[in-house]
Scaffold this motif. Structure first.
Motif, short mmCIF file in Angstrom:
data_model
loop_
_atom_site.label_atom_id
_atom_site.label_comp_id
_atom_site.label_asym_id
_atom_site.label_seq_id
_atom_site.Cartn_x
_atom_site.Cartn_y
_atom_site.Cartn_z
N GLY A 187 0.89 17.56 9.65
CA GLY A 187 1.32 16.34 9.16
C GLY A 187 1.27 15.14 10.31
O GLY A 187 1.16 14.38 10.20
N LEU A 188 0.82 15.43 11.11
CA LEU A 188 0.85 14.72 12.57
C LEU A 188 -0.46 14.70 11.95
O LEU A 188 -0.91 13.36 12.60
CB LEU A 188 0.55 15.55 13.95
CG LEU A 188 2.49 15.30 14.57
CD1 LEU A 188 2.32 16.91 15.61
CD2 LEU A 188 2.94 14.52 14.84
N VAL A 189 -1.77 15.02 11.88
CA VAL A 189 -2.63 14.84 11.67
C VAL A 189 -3.05 13.60 10.40
O VAL A 189 -3.30 12.57 10.66
CB VAL A 189 -3.58 16.23 11.46
CG1 VAL A 189 -4.68 15.48 10.96
CG2 VAL A 189 -3.92 17.03 12.84
N SER A 190 -2.10 14.13 9.62
CA SER A 190 -2.05 13.40 7.96
C SER A 190 -1.74 11.76 8.75
O SER A 190 -1.78 10.77 8.34
CB SER A 190 -1.38 13.88 7.34
OG SER A 190 -0.95 12.81 5.63
N ARG A 191 -0.22 12.47 9.37
CA ARG A 191 0.20 10.61 9.73
C ARG A 191 -0.56 9.74 10.89
O ARG A 191 -1.33 8.52 10.14
CB ARG A 191 1.54 10.75 10.45
CG ARG A 191 2.53 9.88 11.52
CD ARG A 191 3.57 10.40 12.48
NE ARG A 191 3.77 8.44 12.35
CZ ARG A 191 3.82 7.82 12.77
NH1 ARG A 191 2.59 8.16 14.29
NH2 ARG A 191 4.44 7.36 13.45
N LEU A 192 -1.78 9.94 11.85
CA LEU A 192 -2.39 10.00 12.38
C LEU A 192 -3.54 8.68 11.39
O LEU A 192 -4.40 7.65 11.96
CB LEU A 192 -3.56 10.59 12.84
CG LEU A 192 -4.09 9.67 14.24
CD1 LEU A 192 -3.67 8.58 14.96
CD2 LEU A 192 -4.90 11.39 15.17
N VAL A 193 -4.38 9.73 10.61
CA VAL A 193 -5.31 9.34 9.54
C VAL A 193 -4.90 8.67 9.17
O VAL A 193 -5.70 7.15 8.21
CB VAL A 193 -5.70 10.68 8.69
CG1 VAL A 193 -6.53 9.97 7.40
CG2 VAL A 193 -6.79 11.74 9.73
N ARG A 194 -3.67 8.65 7.85
CA ARG A 194 -3.03 7.29 7.15
C ARG A 194 -2.72 5.96 8.59
O ARG A 194 -4.08 4.79 7.47
CB ARG A 194 -1.55 8.11 6.89
CG ARG A 194 -1.40 8.83 5.40
CD ARG A 194 -0.56 8.84 4.90
NE ARG A 194 0.78 8.44 5.68
CZ ARG A 194 1.39 9.65 6.14
NH1 ARG A 194 1.07 10.84 5.78
NH2 ARG A 194 2.87 8.93 7.73
N SER A 195 -2.58 6.38 9.51
CA SER A 195 -2.70 4.55 9.77
C SER A 195 -4.04 4.68 10.59
O SER A 195 -3.71 2.81 10.66
CB SER A 195 -1.89 5.49 11.49
OG SER A 195 -2.08 4.57 12.48
N THR A 196 -5.02 5.00 10.38
CA THR A 196 -6.05 4.42 10.26
C THR A 196 -6.52 4.12 9.87
O THR A 196 -7.44 2.90 9.28
CB THR A 196 -6.93 5.57 11.54
OG1 THR A 196 -7.18 7.20 10.50
CG2 THR A 196 -6.26 5.90 12.99
N MET A 197 -6.59 4.67 8.26
CA MET A 197 -7.33 4.23 7.00
C MET A 197 -6.74 2.98 7.13
O MET A 197 -7.24 2.04 5.67
CB MET A 197 -6.66 5.05 6.74
CG MET A 197 -7.38 6.72 6.12
SD MET A 197 -9.09 6.26 5.99
CE MET A 197 -9.37 6.16 4.11
N GLY A 198 -5.64 2.30 7.08
CA GLY A 198 -4.90 0.89 7.01
C GLY A 198 -5.15 0.66 8.00
O GLY A 198 -5.10 -1.11 7.59
N ARG A 199 -5.92 0.26 8.55
CA ARG A 199 -6.77 -0.51 9.56
C ARG A 199 -8.89 -0.97 9.09
O ARG A 199 -9.75 -0.41 9.78
CB ARG A 199 -7.31 -0.33 10.87
CG ARG A 199 -5.36 -0.69 11.59
CD ARG A 199 -4.75 0.14 12.21
NE ARG A 199 -4.05 -0.47 12.76
CZ ARG A 199 -2.58 0.04 11.77
NH1 ARG A 199 -3.22 1.48 11.38
NH2 ARG A 199 -0.78 -0.75 12.38
N ARG A 200 -9.29 -0.15 7.95
CA ARG A 200 -11.02 -0.19 7.70
C ARG A 200 -10.96 -2.14 7.46
O ARG A 200 -10.49 -2.91 7.38
CB ARG A 200 -10.06 -0.02 6.07
CG ARG A 200 -10.23 1.55 6.01
CD ARG A 200 -10.93 1.98 4.50
NE ARG A 200 -10.44 2.93 4.05
CZ ARG A 200 -10.61 3.91 2.91
NH1 ARG A 200 -10.45 2.81 1.85
NH2 ARG A 200 -9.75 4.44 1.95
N GLY A 201 -12.51 -1.60 7.67
CA GLY A 201 -13.11 -3.32 7.60
C GLY A 201 -13.61 -3.35 9.39
O GLY A 201 -13.27 -2.97 10.55
#
Length: 365
Positions: free
Chosen positions: A351-365
């Motif tokens: 859950g912690l890894v998923s949360r971190l990945v989701r956060s970075t995926m929201g900042r593409r570009g």
């Protein structure tokens, strides 16, 4: 609604909600007072626990390493490699305790740890001592002056695989650092200062520069560096001359790589990594840090030696690892459900890894 409750709700949400600025969270003085009062008697380290735990971990780790390097059986080799990784990882994790302990309270432990783990694994204690304490400084945590902090949750997605890759290549980097660059620094002007400032710390902040050591610290650092350099050069010579077969050297390196990667993954979830450089209160720092308490079982393996109580450790850094479980039990029972204390506990690694990945995926570009 207070900021700590919003932070908790955001952690549980399936998508990334608007971020609460950690710098806006005030200290919960009632919680901090309770923490101080209920854990005051847990500060004394118990040398027998330290030595027994460390020696057993190192013994199991090296036994697994020896079997993995020499057995012709693939199945047995893989099992032995797993045992080696977990044993050496736990033994190596005591470097964190060394940075916090008063050395007279556990006589000889720093020297013993360096001889058994630090030098053989090329991670001497000086790479953490004098560095990790800056991470705990009230006005440094989460800022550009923190050697162990990056706003990873607010960075681009590619930063996470790069973060892991650096650990995968660590055995080669350490071999070059101590076996090649250390000797060269004796004759190349300016290289010594560069090695100390940039390549003598277990830090993740690329802008961090370590100060040149002085006095007894410099002497101890030099002795450990010489020991690591001699060991690294010996390994290079043994491999180059075929005394250490390439297959065995590769197995040794692979086991160390996975061990360092495991620690890097644990680092990824040690904090929420959501501060953008502002100074934070102690409560905000706590809420940006992670506990993974029971009933979760796997943190015993991937967050050993008290690291599963990392957030609590930031509140009471002087309490040894063997006292943190009892401290957590007392505080969980004493503090009301709405206390921020309960909002730094998470269920597990996925859950912690998923949360971190989701956060970075929201900042593409």
């Amino acid at each position: 609604m207070n900021a700590s409750i919003s932070l908790d709700q955001r952690a549980a949400a399936p998508t990334i909600a608007p971020r609460v600025a950690l710098s806006s969270i005030a200290d919960d003085r009632a919680m901090l007072r309770t923490v101080a009062e209920l854990t005051r008697d847990l500060n004394a380290p118990r040398p027998l626990i330290y030595w027994t735990d460390f020696l057993l971990s190192a013994g199991v780790g090296y036994a697994g390493l020896a079997i993995a390097m020499t057995t012709p059986s693939l199945g047995l080799g893989l099992v032995a490699a797993l045992v080696a990784i977990l044993g050496l990882y736990r033994a190596g994790s005591f470097i964190h305790e060394i940075t916090h302990m008063r050395h007279a309270s556990v006589p000889g432990f720093r020297l013993g740890w360096n001889l058994i783990a630090g030098v053989p694994l090329l991670v001497p204690s000086f790479m953490y001592e004098g560095v990790h304490n800056l991470h705990h400084a009230r006005t440094r945590y989460g800022t550009v002056e923190d050697p162990e902090y990056l706003p990873l949750a607010l960075m681009k997605p590619w930063t996470l695989p790069v973060f892991i890759l650096t650990a995968l290549l660590a055995p080669i980097a350490l071999l070059v650092r101590f076996g090649v660059l250390s000797p060269l620094s004796l004759v190349v002007p300016g290289l010594r200062r560069t090695l100390i400032e940039r390549y003598s710390s277990l830090s993740i902040n690329p802008s961090f520069r370590r100060r040149m050591p002085e006095g007894e610290v410099a002497r101890q650092m030099l002795l450990l560096e010489i020991a690591c350099s001699v060991w690294a050069i010996t390994l290079i010579v043994l491999i180059a001359t075929g005394v250490l077969p390439l297959r065995q050297a590769a197995i040794f390196g692979a086991i160390l790589s996975v061990t360092y990667v495991l620690n890097q993954v644990r680092t990824l979830v040690a904090h929420l990594w959501e501060n953008e450089g502002e100074t934070m209160t102690v409560t905000a720092q706590y809420l940006d840090t992670v506990n993974v308490p029971p009933p979760a079982l796997l943190p015993v393996l991937w967050a050993p030696v008290g690291l599963r109580y990392h957030a609590l450790h930031h509140l009471i850094p002087g309490v040894p690892y063997h006292g943190l479980a009892e401290a957590h039990r007392r505080l969980s029972a004493a503090l009301a459900p709405e206390s921020p204390y309960h909002k730094a506990s998470y269920k597990g690694l996925p859950g912690l890894v998923s949360r971190l990945v989701r956060s970075t995926m929201g900042r593409r570009g």
